[in-house]
Scaffold this motif. Structure first.
Motif, PDB file in Angstrom:
ATOM      1  N   LEU A  18      14.812  -6.244 -23.268  1.00 67.28           N
ATOM      2  CA  LEU A  18      15.244  -7.416 -22.576  1.00 67.28           C
ATOM      3  C   LEU A  18      16.311  -6.980 -21.541  1.00 67.28           C
ATOM      4  O   LEU A  18      16.944  -7.834 -21.086  1.00 67.28           O
ATOM      5  CB  LEU A  18      15.922  -8.129 -23.632  1.00 67.28           C
ATOM      6  N   GLY A  19      16.348  -5.633 -21.558  1.00 60.77           N
ATOM      7  CA  GLY A  19      17.398  -5.216 -20.636  1.00 60.77           C
ATOM      8  C   GLY A  19      19.071  -5.589 -20.728  1.00 60.77           C
ATOM      9  O   GLY A  19      19.831  -5.941 -20.087  1.00 60.77           O
ATOM     10  N   ARG A  20      19.328  -6.017 -22.284  1.00 63.29           N
ATOM     11  CA  ARG A  20      20.575  -6.339 -22.647  1.00 63.29           C
ATOM     12  C   ARG A  20      21.516  -4.936 -22.536  1.00 63.29           C
ATOM     13  O   ARG A  20      21.112  -4.090 -23.320  1.00 63.29           O
ATOM     14  CB  ARG A  20      20.399  -7.338 -23.747  1.00 63.29           C
ATOM     15  N   GLU A  21      22.746  -5.489 -22.739  1.00 59.55           N
ATOM     16  CA  GLU A  21      23.687  -4.247 -23.117  1.00 59.55           C
ATOM     17  C   GLU A  21      23.492  -3.768 -24.534  1.00 59.55           C
ATOM     18  O   GLU A  21      23.298  -4.715 -25.672  1.00 59.55           O
ATOM     19  CB  GLU A  21      25.337  -4.914 -22.947  1.00 59.55           C
TER      20      GLU A  21
ATOM     21  N   ILE B 235      16.290 -13.219 -31.864  1.00 58.16           N
ATOM     22  CA  ILE B 235      17.058 -12.442 -30.952  1.00 58.16           C
ATOM     23  C   ILE B 235      16.836 -12.718 -29.367  1.00 58.16           C
ATOM     24  O   ILE B 235      17.848 -12.626 -28.705  1.00 58.16           O
ATOM     25  CB  ILE B 235      16.591 -10.836 -30.986  1.00 58.16           C
ATOM     26  N   ARG B 236      15.561 -13.039 -29.133  1.00 52.33           N
ATOM     27  CA  ARG B 236      15.312 -13.294 -27.760  1.00 52.33           C
ATOM     28  C   ARG B 236      16.148 -14.894 -27.383  1.00 52.33           C
ATOM     29  O   ARG B 236      16.735 -14.911 -26.384  1.00 52.33           O
ATOM     30  CB  ARG B 236      13.639 -13.701 -27.613  1.00 52.33           C
TER      31      ARG B 236
ATOM     32  N   LEU C  15       6.337  -0.863 -34.325  1.00 53.15           N
ATOM     33  CA  LEU C  15       7.219  -2.094 -33.884  1.00 53.15           C
ATOM     34  C   LEU C  15       7.537  -2.152 -32.531  1.00 53.15           C
ATOM     35  O   LEU C  15       7.578  -3.338 -32.153  1.00 53.15           O
ATOM     36  CB  LEU C  15       8.698  -1.791 -34.631  1.00 53.15           C
ATOM     37  N   GLU C  16       7.228  -1.050 -31.798  1.00 56.03           N
ATOM     38  CA  GLU C  16       7.247  -1.161 -30.212  1.00 56.03           C
ATOM     39  C   GLU C  16       6.065  -2.200 -29.747  1.00 56.03           C
ATOM     40  O   GLU C  16       6.516  -3.186 -28.957  1.00 56.03           O
ATOM     41  CB  GLU C  16       7.221   0.065 -29.572  1.00 56.03           C
ATOM     42  N   GLU C  17       5.147  -2.043 -30.184  1.00 56.38           N
ATOM     43  CA  GLU C  17       3.897  -2.979 -29.847  1.00 56.38           C
ATOM     44  C   GLU C  17       3.956  -4.249 -30.313  1.00 56.38           C
ATOM     45  O   GLU C  17       3.612  -5.214 -29.853  1.00 56.38           O
ATOM     46  CB  GLU C  17       2.589  -2.141 -30.574  1.00 56.38           C
ATOM     47  N   THR C  18       4.666  -4.442 -31.685  1.00 59.07           N
ATOM     48  CA  THR C  18       4.877  -5.565 -31.883  1.00 59.07           C
ATOM     49  C   THR C  18       5.797  -6.387 -31.317  1.00 59.07           C
ATOM     50  O   THR C  18       5.506  -7.658 -30.730  1.00 59.07           O
ATOM     51  CB  THR C  18       5.427  -5.619 -33.593  1.00 59.07           C
ATOM     52  N   VAL C  19       6.945  -5.778 -30.957  1.00 56.37           N
ATOM     53  CA  VAL C  19       7.819  -6.571 -29.992  1.00 56.37           C
ATOM     54  C   VAL C  19       7.294  -6.900 -28.529  1.00 56.37           C
ATOM     55  O   VAL C  19       7.369  -7.847 -27.978  1.00 56.37           O
ATOM     56  CB  VAL C  19       9.091  -5.406 -29.752  1.00 56.37           C
TER      57      VAL C  19
ATOM     58  N   LEU D 232      15.110  -2.706 -35.042  1.00 56.67           N
ATOM     59  CA  LEU D 232      14.600  -3.780 -33.964  1.00 56.67           C
ATOM     60  C   LEU D 232      15.672  -4.455 -32.996  1.00 56.67           C
ATOM     61  O   LEU D 232      15.218  -4.445 -31.851  1.00 56.67           O
ATOM     62  CB  LEU D 232      14.304  -5.103 -35.138  1.00 56.67           C
ATOM     63  N   CYS D 233      16.862  -4.252 -33.251  1.00 60.30           N
ATOM     64  CA  CYS D 233      18.031  -4.762 -32.310  1.00 60.30           C
ATOM     65  C   CYS D 233      18.133  -3.912 -31.156  1.00 60.30           C
ATOM     66  O   CYS D 233      17.981  -4.044 -30.005  1.00 60.30           O
ATOM     67  CB  CYS D 233      19.418  -4.735 -33.272  1.00 60.30           C
ATOM     68  N   ARG D 234      17.898  -2.645 -31.549  1.00 59.44           N
ATOM     69  CA  ARG D 234      18.114  -1.467 -30.391  1.00 59.44           C
ATOM     70  C   ARG D 234      16.865  -1.562 -29.503  1.00 59.44           C
ATOM     71  O   ARG D 234      16.680  -1.727 -28.507  1.00 59.44           O
ATOM     72  CB  ARG D 234      17.918  -0.226 -31.293  1.00 59.44           C
TER      73      ARG D 234
END
Ligand code: NAD
Ligand code: TYD
Length: 349
Positions: free
Chosen positions: A269-272, A203-204, A316-320, A261-263
């Motif tokens: 990442l500040g993406r739409e 994703i990144r 998951l937040e912490e992982t990302v 995860l995508c959301r």
């Protein structure tokens, strides 16, 4: 206590070592690792200079080397995590999985038995295994410790075989063993070939997200530190010869997990909204793909008081956050540069 951890430079092993050094500062911890593509000493950079920690590079498939190490070191216990651990690699190259996971485990059992020579008081051999040995569930039911083994991938077949050898050494020679079978782990420092770190990395980099089949397979996800804490508890308080299931009470279909995860990634990442999800690409299913894993961890809860400490959303937040804060780690392990470094460092010695 002088404890040998195998596979300590890998994902779970590195979290376990950090946890043990913190929780038991009087212990001496030896980390034995071959440093395959999955072993990375950068995972332990913050603890490598601890006076009670030492690293030994070695291969558990080398029985003579293990016999020497055990003779020299007088370990009180072994926590065995070293393994080839990725199902897709086991489909491509099953033999490597037999060598490390089966032969390597038997070599360790032989070395421990020889070193302890029937003087088993205060000794323990802990084998870290997986829920995948139980095969697959349908839409309901849970794996318990008495579920019959029914592995389907070369990875799970090799882990099942190693579990049988560990029990055989207990039943035949009285070796004081304990086994745990855990569900899918997630968290920092996992090699980006497994679902969560692979998809975070893709994703990144705006690369496709290869969802196997329809994405309907279900896994039970556990925060890696909760696994490390369960291992600590079972090592110290588990009953000899016993098996403990460890799981997160946290079942997700792959596709729901991927969409969550995508959301999170779009937000971080500040993406739409929807950008990451547009990368999803449904691909040919994995051969022999198990439909559903789910663990009944009630023995561990009842007997030893363990429960998972983190919700999936928190974890998951912490992982990302960790992967986005450590993009150099991701770049390094995906480029393979670190492996060339280790090869050079150790062959030049
Ligand atoms: P990993 O692939 O991240 O790490 C494995 C480590 O073992 C690496 O450091 C590697 O260098 C080392 N190793 C491999 N072959 C070796 C050999 N021949 N000799 C010495 N060292 C060797 O694996 P992980 O995800 O940390 O898993 C650790 C253990 O936990 C494995 O036994 C695995 O089966 C089990 N497990 C993993 C999960 C999971 O979700 N990751 C779940 C349940 C159980
Ligand atoms: P994985 O992280 O490889 O763990 P395991 O196979 O040991 O459960 O895979 C988790 C799930 O995600 C599994 O059902 C396979 C699926 N998957 C994909 O859909 N695409 C991928 O690229 C990967 C690596 C896994």
């Amino acid at each position: 206590m002088n404890i040998l951890i195998t596979g300590g430079a890998g994902f779970i092993g590195s979290h376990l070592i950090r946890h043990l050094l913190e929780a038991h500062p009087a212990y001496t911890i030896t980390n034995l690792d071959k440093l395959t593509y999955a072993g990375n000493l950068a995972n332990l950079r913050d603890v490598e200079s601890s006076p009670n920690y030492r690293f030994v590079r070695g291969d558990i498939a080398d029985g003579a080397f293990l016999m020497e190490l055990f003779k020299e070191q007088r370990f009180d216990g072994v926590i065995h995590l070293a393994a080839e651990s990725h199902v897709d690699r086991s489909i491509a190259n099953p033999t490597e999985f037999v060598v490390t996971n089966v032969l390597g485990t038997v070599n360790l059992l032989v070395a421990a038995r020889a070193a302890w020579e029937g003087q088993y008081d205060g000794k323990r051999f802990y084998h870290v295994s997986t829920d995948e040995v139980y095969g697959t569930l349908g839409s309901d039911g849970l794996f318990t410790e008495s579920t019959a083994y029914d592995p389907h991938s070369p990875y799970s077949a090799s882990k099942a075989s190693s579990d049988h050898f560990v029990r055989a050494f207990h039943d035949t020679y009285g070796l004081p063993v304990v086994i745990s079978n855990c569900s899918n782990n997630y968290g920092p420092c996992q090699f980006p070939e497994k679902l969560i770190p692979l998809f975070i990395n893709n994703i990144r980099l705006m690369k496709p997200l290869p969802v196997y089949g329809k994405g309907e397979n279900i896994r039970d996800w556990l925060w890696v530190l909760d696994h490390a804490k369960a291992i600590d508890l079972i090592y110290h308080r588990g009953t000899s010869g016993q098996t403990y299931n460890i799981g997160g009470h946290n079942e997700w279909t792959n596709i729901d997990l991927i969409k969550l995860l995508c959301r999170i990634m779009d937000r971080k990442l500040g993406r739409e909204a929807g950008t990451s999800q547009s990368l999803i690409s449904y691909v040919t299913d994995r051969a022999g793909h198990d439909l559903r894993y789910a663990i009944d961890a009630s023995r561990l809860q009842r007997e030893l008081g363990w429960t998972p400490s983190v919700t999936f959303e928190q974890g998951l937040e912490e992982t990302v956050d960790w992967y986005l804060g450590n993009q150099a780690w991701l770049d390094e392990v995906t480029s393979g540069a670190y492996q060339h470094y280790y090869e050079k460092m150790y062959t030049d010695r």
